[in-house]
Motif scaffolding. Sequence first.
Motif, short mmCIF file in Angstrom:
data_model
loop_
_atom_site.label_atom_id
_atom_site.label_comp_id
_atom_site.label_asym_id
_atom_site.label_seq_id
_atom_site.Cartn_x
_atom_site.Cartn_y
_atom_site.Cartn_z
N GLY A 138 0.83 -1.21 0.00
CA GLY A 138 0.00 0.00 0.00
C GLY A 138 0.86 1.25 0.00
O GLY A 138 1.79 1.37 0.80
N ILE A 139 0.56 2.15 -0.90
CA ILE A 139 1.32 3.40 -0.99
C ILE A 139 0.36 4.54 -0.69
O ILE A 139 -0.74 4.60 -1.24
N VAL A 140 0.80 5.42 0.17
CA VAL A 140 -0.04 6.57 0.53
C VAL A 140 0.60 7.84 -0.01
O VAL A 140 1.77 8.11 0.27
N LEU A 141 -0.14 8.55 -0.82
CA LEU A 141 0.34 9.85 -1.32
C LEU A 141 -0.54 10.91 -0.63
O LEU A 141 -1.69 11.10 -1.01
N PRO A 142 -0.01 11.55 0.40
CA PRO A 142 -0.90 12.28 1.30
C PRO A 142 -1.36 13.66 0.84
O PRO A 142 -2.45 14.07 1.15
N ARG A 143 -0.55 14.37 0.18
CA ARG A 143 -0.97 15.74 -0.12
C ARG A 143 -0.51 16.12 -1.53
O ARG A 143 0.63 15.84 -1.90
N VAL A 144 -1.38 16.71 -2.27
CA VAL A 144 -1.02 17.12 -3.62
C VAL A 144 -1.12 18.63 -3.70
O VAL A 144 -2.19 19.19 -3.46
N ALA A 145 -0.01 19.29 -3.97
CA ALA A 145 -0.02 20.74 -4.02
C ALA A 145 0.57 21.27 -5.33
O ALA A 145 0.18 22.34 -5.79
N THR A 146 1.50 20.52 -5.92
CA THR A 146 2.18 21.03 -7.11
C THR A 146 2.00 20.03 -8.25
O THR A 146 2.46 18.88 -8.14
N PRO A 147 1.36 20.45 -9.33
CA PRO A 147 1.09 19.49 -10.41
C PRO A 147 2.35 18.80 -10.92
O PRO A 147 2.34 17.59 -11.15
N ALA A 148 3.45 19.55 -11.10
CA ALA A 148 4.66 18.94 -11.67
C ALA A 148 5.21 17.85 -10.74
O ALA A 148 5.67 16.80 -11.20
N LEU A 149 5.14 18.12 -9.44
CA LEU A 149 5.65 17.13 -8.49
C LEU A 149 4.72 15.93 -8.40
O LEU A 149 5.18 14.78 -8.29
N PHE A 150 3.44 16.20 -8.44
CA PHE A 150 2.47 15.11 -8.39
C PHE A 150 2.65 14.18 -9.61
O PHE A 150 2.64 12.96 -9.49
N ARG A 151 2.85 14.81 -10.76
CA ARG A 151 3.06 14.02 -11.98
C ARG A 151 4.30 13.12 -11.82
O ARG A 151 4.30 11.95 -12.13
N ASP A 180 -5.36 3.56 7.13
CA ASP A 180 -6.48 2.80 7.66
C ASP A 180 -7.35 2.23 6.55
O ASP A 180 -7.97 1.18 6.70
N SER A 181 -7.37 2.93 5.43
CA SER A 181 -8.22 2.48 4.33
C SER A 181 -7.61 1.28 3.60
O SER A 181 -8.30 0.58 2.87
N LEU A 182 -6.32 1.09 3.79
CA LEU A 182 -5.65 0.00 3.08
C LEU A 182 -5.88 -1.33 3.80
O LEU A 182 -6.16 -1.37 5.00
N ASP A 183 -5.70 -2.40 3.07
CA ASP A 183 -5.77 -3.71 3.68
C ASP A 183 -4.53 -4.53 3.28
O ASP A 183 -4.59 -5.72 3.07
N THR A 184 -3.43 -3.84 3.10
CA THR A 184 -2.21 -4.50 2.65
C THR A 184 -1.32 -4.86 3.83
O THR A 184 -1.43 -4.26 4.90
N GLU A 185 -0.41 -5.79 3.60
CA GLU A 185 0.52 -6.16 4.68
C GLU A 185 1.53 -5.04 4.91
O GLU A 185 1.85 -4.68 6.03
N LEU A 186 2.03 -4.50 3.80
CA LEU A 186 3.06 -3.47 3.89
C LEU A 186 2.53 -2.13 3.41
O LEU A 186 1.61 -2.09 2.58
N ALA A 187 3.11 -1.09 3.93
CA ALA A 187 2.68 0.24 3.49
C ALA A 187 3.88 1.18 3.49
O ALA A 187 4.90 0.92 4.14
N LEU A 217 9.53 1.19 4.27
CA LEU A 217 8.43 0.27 3.98
C LEU A 217 8.14 -0.48 5.28
O LEU A 217 9.04 -1.13 5.82
N PHE A 218 6.92 -0.38 5.75
CA PHE A 218 6.66 -0.94 7.08
C PHE A 218 5.42 -1.83 7.10
O PHE A 218 4.58 -1.80 6.20
N ASP A 219 5.35 -2.63 8.16
CA ASP A 219 4.21 -3.51 8.37
C ASP A 219 3.03 -2.64 8.80
O ASP A 219 3.05 -1.99 9.85
N ARG A 220 1.99 -2.66 7.99
CA ARG A 220 0.88 -1.72 8.23
C ARG A 220 0.12 -2.07 9.52
O ARG A 220 -0.33 -1.20 10.25
N ARG A 221 0.01 -3.37 9.81
CA ARG A 221 -0.72 -3.76 11.02
C ARG A 221 0.02 -3.30 12.28
O ARG A 221 -0.59 -2.87 13.25
N GLU A 222 1.35 -3.39 12.23
CA GLU A 222 2.13 -2.91 13.37
C GLU A 222 1.97 -1.40 13.52
O GLU A 222 1.92 -0.88 14.63
N ALA A 223 1.90 -0.72 12.38
CA ALA A 223 1.70 0.73 12.43
C ALA A 223 0.35 1.06 13.04
O ALA A 223 0.20 2.02 13.80
#
Lengths: 320, 648
Positions: A10-23, A86-93, A182-188
């Motif tokens: 699971g990858i979390v991209l938390p905040r999008v502010a700059t189009p070039a960086l987001f791309r 929290d929305s993810l259901d993956t082992e790693l995040a 890269l971490f164990d999401r359940r432990e997090a």
Amino acid sequence: MPDFSTETIGIVLPRVATPALFRRALQSIRAQSVGDWRLVITQSPEANENMRRVAEVVLSEPDPRIAFLPDMDVETESEAINRALDSLDTELAIIHSECDSWSPDFLAVMTRIYDTKRALLPGLKGIVSGVAAVEETVSGAHITIDSVTDWHPPGSVDDLHDGVLDIRRIVVGNPFPAIAFLFDRREAREIGFYDTTLPLLAEWEFHQRFCLRNDVWVHAERLAFHHVATDRTDPLDQAAYGALLTNRWVRREGEAGLGTLRILQALSALPRTSAPPKPPRKDDKETPKPPTNPRTPAKKQKGKIGTALSKLNRARKRWI
Amino acid sequence: MRPWNELTDQVQVVTFDIFDTLLHRKIRAPVDLFELVRLKAFETDFALLHHDFLDGYAGYRRAAEQDARKAQLLHSEEGEICLDEIFEQLRNDHALPDPLVDYLKATELELEDTVLFASPDGMRRYDVARGKGLQIGFISDMYLPGDWLSQKLERVGFQGAAQYPLYVSGEHRVTKRSGALYRKVGAEQGWALNDTWLHVGDNRMADVERGEALGLRTTYADWADVDNRPLPDETAFGVNAITAITGFIDKRPSIVFQPDGMLERIGYRVFGPLMFGFTLWLLHQSQQQDLKKLLFIARDGKLPMRLFNRLKARAGLADIETEYFYMSRKVGYLTGMREWDSEQTRRITIGRGAKSARRSFGAVGLNAEEYREELDRFGVEDIDTPIAPAEAWRVMKAIDTAFADVLRNNAETRAALQPYYLQAMEGADRIGFVDIGWVGNIQRLFANSLPDANARDRLVGLYLGQLPSSSFNEARGIRMHSFLTQGAYKKPVQKALHQGGIELLEFAMTADHGTTIDLSRDEAGHIAPVLETPSAEETDYARKAVRVQDGMEYFLDEHAYLLEHFRLETLATPHWALPLLKLVDDPTPEQIGALAGLTHSDALGSNAERLPLVSPLSGWKRYSPSHRRKARRSSYWKSAFDQLLRRP
């Protein structure tokens, strides 16, 4: 809510502010040599004009691996990260900020090494890669890379080395940026993800709590790139606010007493910079350090006449 | 031969001294045999019980012989002894158990038998005498048994030797030195002590002066070259035994084993011992680490593979698979870059010579034309002008800014070319990755070109030498072992490598084909290496290298017998590198003459840009301090430069 398999990353991209960086962040993720990942972006494409534009251009073809969470009216970045995790259901995040990027092999190498090391050390719950620091200037949609250097943990000239992360390193400074972890999401989840009460240093604090509870493996290859804008200073300067977290840990001991005293003594005994000298960088040829102004043109080689004149001049000076 | 023919025309009897006249030992000095016995004894359990005694064995054995002679003087005039008496003395001196004494004596005889060979000069003279039907005899001041010597002469090719009388001083208690042994031989054989008896030997006093004093004709065996002084106490275990073997190369009798030609001789005398040791070490590492397959990396791996295959059956390791794998750093940088580290970029851009930005960018698969803006930001205006090493950081910084492109290109190329690397990993779980060495970049790039991140753990780098900067790759989990840079040799070898050793070794090991500059994939999906077409200079360089390699193979063949007497772990020692260290630090004028004019290329993926091993300096420039400093700095082989400068 996206329905992710537990086998994926699971990858979390938390905040999008700059189009070039987001791309670029999306490119970094989509260029991974393994495709077994899910990305959660904590803003909907309709959140603002930038998001909408980028989503239209970059995600013109729908990718089932990418999901957007609904917008929340008032939400800090930590809250957004927690919601996404929290929305993810993956082992790693892993948290991939829009500024940062990965080598195309980041996920492939990190998951493979993690699996191997975990077979030996079942207590491992995360893996960190080496990091390169990228200084860049963003002008509109244009990104100029100014320099790339080896990233070292703040307050230390020493690199992270292959092996289990030494827990003492998390006290001195944030030993790695989130892009490398890269971490164990359940432990997090067990430790409550990010501390949303902290106005600053939430990432470091999360790493502290995670590493105090679990072992983390370090893989020294610089597969993660922590991008820093050259036209601004870091408002979350660890040097200025670093003591905030230490103070919190000490206070958690409760009233000042023998336990607190011992903690303070132990902390004061910690080396400020744990730095065995770096191995020799080279054996034969020295690379001179660049001067302060890199735009100074390279010194031109003298021609035959120039060389002869120089010799004549030196001889003249000796004669005088 | 004419004088010998004439001499034998006038005589009826010819007697020969044996040692250093008819037989030579393949060791530096006769007393060195005890060093070999000692080395072998440490392969046995005796070393667990008698460690200290065996540690000083060579000295104790010499002392026992002297003591036995002194003791014998009480019973006979000349104090002559035999082998049994020497070992009896040794037993008494050190209270040794019978099994150990028996073992030491048997081992000495076994090794004596191994190292003795027929002297071609002695053999010719013996054959002439025998052909003329002259009466022949053998007379030796020696402690070894006469029967054993008689049989040995037959075995090494002195036909009919066993039927001729043989007298050794130890059995008859009299010597040639005093003249008594001549008189005894004459009396028993009915040979008159006059000029119809010709004696040949290498000892001026016992063979020539004493024989002439008794009225015999004599001939001095001037083909011998013996100095029986023992080696000093060794600084590292086994060094004296290996020096005993390599020291023989400098002795006149060894010339029969050495190939013709100066380059071939350098191959035999200097690189031969080194590569013999390296091959033994590879065999030992394969055995110890249970490696079933070795990948020999082009180009420096070609010779080691040939030598390895030559010895593996004799070492009982015939099952180990070997494969020659075409790769180079240049190819590796197209598929094996998956991280970005300043040290990695530095290695791409550095070099002793100036390199253009186009070349440095090309090394990582980028076209510098497309990065003019980045180069301009760091002060590089012309992408084709060679940039001096002092300014190479500008190109390095510019390449840094293109890191994302390099990594993306690498990922794409890797996906296409992965089968090439994967096939090399077939056939064994753990694979030896054999190369000349230094820092291990090619091994890392190879491992990174494989799809499985853990594949690096299946590779064991087996190198001739490693430099301190290999720590970069070690920190990335690359496993490397090196033959030369271990133990006490680490620092002196690394120093020698920087003083010209690297360039001399790369010359000696170079293959007779161009470097690998690319991999090509045809329509059927077959991936093949693309080799550089060598320039005329490079072809000449490789041709000379092949001559040196011929000499190395001679050495290997001549010394393979050691495998029948010693274990691999005993022989796989870096002491074999001592002749190379001497070449680097203190070359002979002949060696300088043969090698100083060679050129070397340190450009990534190209052998076209070459610099001489020793920068030439002539005329008035020889006396100019600044020119001397500059020329020395640019010379790879420093001591050769210094010696050339000292010459008038």
